[in-house]
Design an enzyme around this catalytic site. Sequence first.
Site, PDB file in Angstrom:
ATOM      1  CE  LYS A   1      -3.839   2.307   2.484  1.00  0.00           C
ATOM      2  NZ  LYS A   1      -4.644   2.203   3.867  1.00  0.00           N
TER       3      LYS A   1
ATOM      4  NE  ARG B   1      -5.858   9.432   3.267  1.00  0.00           N
ATOM      5  CZ  ARG B   1      -4.736   9.861   2.780  1.00  0.00           C
ATOM      6  NH1 ARG B   1      -4.368  11.003   2.493  1.00  0.00           N
ATOM      7  NH2 ARG B   1      -3.673   8.854   2.743  1.00  0.00           N
TER       8      ARG B   1
ATOM      9  CE  LYS C   1      -3.867   8.014   6.616  1.00  0.00           C
ATOM     10  NZ  LYS C   1      -5.043   7.357   6.643  1.00  0.00           N
TER      11      LYS C   1
ATOM     12  CD  GLU D   1       6.156  -3.994   3.642  1.00  0.00           C
ATOM     13  OE1 GLU D   1       5.375  -4.786   4.369  1.00  0.00           O
ATOM     14  OE2 GLU D   1       6.294  -2.742   4.179  1.00  0.00           O
TER      15      GLU D   1
ATOM     16  CE  LYS E   1      -6.459   2.004  -0.647  1.00  0.00           C
ATOM     17  NZ  LYS E   1      -7.140   2.158   0.426  1.00  0.00           N
TER      18      LYS E   1
ATOM     19  CB  SER F   1     -11.501   7.017  -3.882  1.00  0.00           C
ATOM     20  OG  SER F   1     -10.112   7.648  -3.362  1.00  0.00           O
TER      21      SER F   1
ATOM     22  CE1 TYR G   1     -14.856   2.777  -3.024  1.00  0.00           C
ATOM     23  CE2 TYR G   1     -12.992   2.981  -4.604  1.00  0.00           C
ATOM     24  CZ  TYR G   1     -13.673   3.033  -3.177  1.00  0.00           C
ATOM     25  OH  TYR G   1     -12.973   3.194  -1.817  1.00  0.00           O
TER      26      TYR G   1
END
Length: 331
Positions: free
Chosen positions: A201, A211, A224, A240, A255, A281, A320
């Site tokens: 990610k 968000r 982040k 990872e 992602k 998104s 989505y």
Amino acid sequence: MTASYPNTRLRRTRASGWSRALYRENLVTPADLIWPMFVTEGEGVEEPIGSLPGVSRWSVDGIVKQANEAVALGIPVVALFPNTQSDRRSEDGAEAHNPDNLMCRAIRAIKDACGDDLGILTDVALDPYTSHGQDGLLDKNGYVTNDDTVAVLVDQALNQAEAGADIIAPSDMMDGRVHAIRMALEMNGHPNIQIMSYAAKYASAFYGPFRDAVGSGGLLKGDKKTYQMDPANGEEALREVELDIAEGADSVMVKPGLAYLDIVHLVKESLGVPTFAYQVSGEYAMIEAAAAAGAGDRDALVLETLLAFKRAGASGVLTYHAPLAARLLNG
């Protein structure tokens, strides 16, 4: 090529529809889709999300209707994300452990309505519950702590498991959280609950509308980048993923999606593990904006991007556009 193989015409197999179908290398079906949904408080509530045109937050009764639609369309899994009320957010994200929180109520309601006809994937991270919008606990310097956060995430995962979640999806990017969650699930009578780890990610600019949808965008203090991956790094994604699989993940996620197709391909080709991509998104919003501006046909754009994920090696896609895509694919 033509000098060595004078009778070769690659266009020959493209000349008719039946032939193109016969030679097609990749295929998208509704079974490849996971439908992310946003749940909010109230009854009979539908709140359109301005930055995600065509996507809404639904109260629990509405989310059940959407879940039933997913079953009818042949979509096998929905992913739930809560829009927690501001008065239930706190520095430590304690609402994540409430067995009657918004997420748990939605899980139980969908299970009551759909049973085993639909899988439920649940997000494990604290950003929908914290007053500061970060995915974990902060120390006095504002740094997101790792081990203290992992302990809280374990409690959150168990809370969702008890409510009936089928797939636990830790999206926080803390080190060691997959092992801790897997051990807790095993020790508390949930050996068959899957873990789909957000293994790669990235600290991406494509998350803005999400968000907004979960109500953390305006709350976020700082960024982040100390725990999400640097977009410049590719080989690190393999480390990872290898760690998360070794710790007990059943599948992994990359992602965002389209800007990271090389990572999807790298993970699948190098490790051969079930690899999912999240068409996030911002990617969804760009397709909608292009279609609204007349720059492309929405249906064609949606299906082509989903095919790109499959061609890169994705086992499935969180998008989505899942209901639209399923309708198109079902004819």
